[in-house]
Design an enzyme around this catalytic site. Structure first.
Site, PDB file in Angstrom:
ATOM      1  N   PRO A  67       0.818  -1.216   0.000  1.00  0.00           N
ATOM      2  CA  PRO A  67       0.000   0.000   0.000  1.00  0.00           C
ATOM      3  C   PRO A  67       0.854   1.270   0.000  1.00  0.00           C
ATOM      4  CG  PRO A  67      -0.241  -1.197   2.080  1.00  0.00           C
ATOM      5  CD  PRO A  67       0.638  -2.015   1.197  1.00  0.00           C
ATOM      6  N   HIS A  68       0.442   2.201  -0.854  1.00  0.00           N
ATOM      7  CA  HIS A  68       1.123   3.488  -0.983  1.00  0.00           C
ATOM      8  C   HIS A  68       0.201   4.412  -1.765  1.00  0.00           C
ATOM      9  CE1 HIS A  68       1.799   1.402  -4.738  1.00  0.00           C
ATOM     10  NE2 HIS A  68       1.975   2.585  -5.310  1.00  0.00           N
ATOM     11  N   THR A  69       0.512   5.684  -1.743  1.00  0.00           N
ATOM     12  CA  THR A  69      -0.199   6.644  -2.572  1.00  0.00           C
ATOM     13  C   THR A  69       0.761   7.758  -2.947  1.00  0.00           C
ATOM     14  OG1 THR A  69      -2.268   7.874  -2.832  1.00  0.00           O
ATOM     15  CG2 THR A  69      -1.192   7.988  -0.666  1.00  0.00           C
TER      16      THR A  69
END
Length: 154
Positions: A67-69
Site C-alpha cells: 500500500p502506498h499513494t
C-alpha cells in the site's frame, strides 16, 4: 548486497496474528510511519479511499500487498513498514488474495524511493527469502530475516 536495514528497524517490522479486515491491516502497517512522522493520517485515509474506489491496486503478487499513494497525499519522508499476518486477509484481489505480507512505503517525491524500492524488489523476488517471511510466526523471526538478510539478485 541489498539490505533493507537502511529503512527498517525493529519498530517497523511487525507480526500480527489476525486482523478484522484489510483496513485494519493497512492501519497497523501505517502506525510506525505515522509515529515517526513519515506520513500523515491523510496518507492512510487516501490509500483506503483509493482501494474502495478503484480496487486493490497495491496487491502486487500472491500474498503480497504494497500500500502506498502519491506524495501530495501526506508523504512527509521516505518510509517503509512491514506487517506479516498470521491469518491472511482478503483485499478483494481476484488473482492475489489472501494477503499475509504487507509492505507499506512512503516517498515525499517521485525519485527518493527508487533505491529503497529496488532493494525491496530484490527481497520480493527472492523465493527463498519470501518463503522464510511467509513462514515467520513472530516479529523477532521477521527482524532476523529483514534486518540481517542479504538477497541474491533476481
Amino acid at each position: 548486497m541489498p539490505t533493507l536495514s537502511n529503512w527498517l528497524n525493529k519498530n517497523k517490522i511487525q507480526y500480527v496474528e489476525s486482523v478484522a479486515d484489510w483496513k485494519e491491516a493497512i492501519q497497523i502497517a501505517a502506525r510506525p510511519l505515522l509515529d515517526e512522522g513519515a506520513i500523515s493520517a491523510d496518507y492512510v485515509d487516501t490509500i483506503i479511499k483509493q482501494k474502495e474506489e478503484i480496487g486493490p491496486y497495491f496487491v502486487i503478487a500472491p500474498r503480497i500487498a504494497m500500500p502506498h499513494t502519491r506524495p501530495e497525499h501526506g508523504a512527509k519522508a521516505l518510509g517503509l513498514s512491514i506487517v506479516k499476518l498470521g491469518q491472511a486477509v482478503e483485499f478483494n484481489s481476484e488473482e492475489n488474495d489472501p494477503v499475509d505480507a504487507i509492505f507499506m512505503f512512503s516517498a515525499p517525491d517521485s525519485n527518493s524511493h527508487i533505491e529503497m524500492i529496488s532493494q525491496l524488489a530484490e527481497v520480493l523476488c527472492d523465493d527463498e527469502v519470501m518463503q522464510r517471511i511467509f513462514n515467520s510466526q513472530s516479529s523477532e523471526a521477521l527482524q532476523g530475516i529483514l534486518l540481517g538478510e542479504t538477497s541474491a539478485s533476481c
